[in-house]
Design an enzyme around this catalytic site. Structure first.
Site, PDB file in Angstrom:
ATOM      1  N   GLY A  47     -40.155  -1.304 -84.868  1.00  0.00           N
ATOM      2  CA  GLY A  47     -39.689  -0.291 -85.797  1.00  0.00           C
ATOM      3  C   GLY A  47     -38.225   0.002 -85.565  1.00  0.00           C
ATOM      4  N   GLN A  52     -30.286   4.416 -85.772  1.00  0.00           N
ATOM      5  CA  GLN A  52     -30.149   3.441 -84.680  1.00  0.00           C
ATOM      6  C   GLN A  52     -29.136   2.348 -85.006  1.00  0.00           C
ATOM      7  OE1 GLN A  52     -34.640   2.865 -84.227  1.00  0.00           O
ATOM      8  NE2 GLN A  52     -33.900   2.607 -82.145  1.00  0.00           N
ATOM      9  N   CYS A  89     -37.960   2.133 -76.637  1.00  0.00           N
ATOM     10  CA  CYS A  89     -37.084   2.302 -77.798  1.00  0.00           C
ATOM     11  C   CYS A  89     -35.892   1.360 -77.646  1.00  0.00           C
ATOM     12  CB  CYS A  89     -36.608   3.755 -77.860  1.00  0.00           C
ATOM     13  SG  CYS A  89     -35.516   4.097 -79.246  1.00  0.00           S
ATOM     14  N   LEU A  90     -35.521   0.709 -78.741  1.00  0.00           N
ATOM     15  CA  LEU A  90     -34.379  -0.211 -78.693  1.00  0.00           C
ATOM     16  C   LEU A  90     -33.084   0.518 -78.345  1.00  0.00           C
ATOM     17  CD1 LEU A  90     -35.123  -2.405 -81.861  1.00  0.00           C
ATOM     18  CD2 LEU A  90     -35.456  -3.042 -79.466  1.00  0.00           C
ATOM     19  N   HIS A 131     -42.691   7.725 -84.195  1.00  0.00           N
ATOM     20  CA  HIS A 131     -41.503   7.451 -83.387  1.00  0.00           C
ATOM     21  C   HIS A 131     -40.270   7.306 -84.291  1.00  0.00           C
ATOM     22  CE1 HIS A 131     -39.519   5.229 -79.863  1.00  0.00           C
ATOM     23  NE2 HIS A 131     -38.704   4.987 -80.874  1.00  0.00           N
ATOM     24  N   GLU A 132     -40.421   6.521 -85.370  1.00  0.00           N
ATOM     25  CA  GLU A 132     -39.275   6.276 -86.261  1.00  0.00           C
ATOM     26  C   GLU A 132     -38.901   7.533 -87.042  1.00  0.00           C
ATOM     27  OE1 GLU A 132     -37.776   3.727 -85.495  1.00  0.00           O
ATOM     28  OE2 GLU A 132     -39.456   2.730 -84.470  1.00  0.00           O
ATOM     29  N   HIS A 135     -36.804   9.800 -85.061  1.00  0.00           N
ATOM     30  CA  HIS A 135     -35.390   9.389 -85.014  1.00  0.00           C
ATOM     31  C   HIS A 135     -34.585  10.056 -86.127  1.00  0.00           C
ATOM     32  CE1 HIS A 135     -34.701   6.373 -81.927  1.00  0.00           C
ATOM     33  NE2 HIS A 135     -35.784   5.691 -82.258  1.00  0.00           N
TER      34      HIS A 135
HETATM   35 ZN    ZN Z   1     -36.759   4.324 -81.087  1.00  0.00          ZN
END
Ligand code: ZN
Length: 156
Positions: A47, A52, A89-90, A131-132, A135
């Protein structure tokens, strides 16, 4: 399509701002979605949210279990149950931890054609959605982390 740089660092102000709603789903939003998908593929994530890649708009994508979702202005309508699983998380490199999330959610959003949709997702898919969507409000999984788990990057 182009691969975009991922913004990293739990204290990075870009990741801590609330993203703005998309009013006009134009070609910039389509390019953003396409670039995000390309970037997610390269990063091998499940995701990605627009902040991000440094764009503070309410846009996120989820790609998990051969299903692909593009979410514009997503809103969680209902949330039931709870599960605790590990997340990463990226944008937060080298850290994973257990987070409590709902087991099942319903989400309202716009697709890339501006069509209003409702979806019900469960389990890991629901977790990724939450999660997304977090963000988009400047919330990271580390804020909700119950306990840190192994740093998988070190192979421990
Ligand atoms: Zn994330």
């Amino acid at each position: 399509m182009a691969i975009r740089d991922i913004v990293t660092g739990a204290d990075n102000p870009v990741l801590r701002k609330k993203s703005r709603e998309v009013r006009d789903i134009n070609k910039h939003i389509h390019t953003l979605l396409d670039d995000m998908r390309e970037t997610l593929k390269v990063e091998q994530g499940v995701g990605l949210a627009a902040p991000q890649v440094g764009v503070l708009r309410r846009v996120a994508i989820v790609e998990y279990n051969d299903e692909y979702y593009e979410l514009i202005n997503p809103k969680i309508l209902t949330a039931t149950g709870e599960t605790i699983e590990e997340e990463g998380c990226l944008s937060v490199i080298g850290l994973r931890g257990r987070v409590k999330r709902p087991e099942k959610i319903t989400v309202a959003y716009l697709d890339r054609n501006g069509k209003r949709r409702n979806i019900e997702v469960t389990g890991i898919t629901a977790r990724i959605f939450c999660h997304e969507i977090d963000h988009l409000d400047g919330v990271l999984f580390v804020d909700k982390m119950i306990s840190e788990t192994e740093n998988t990057e070190k192979g421990e």
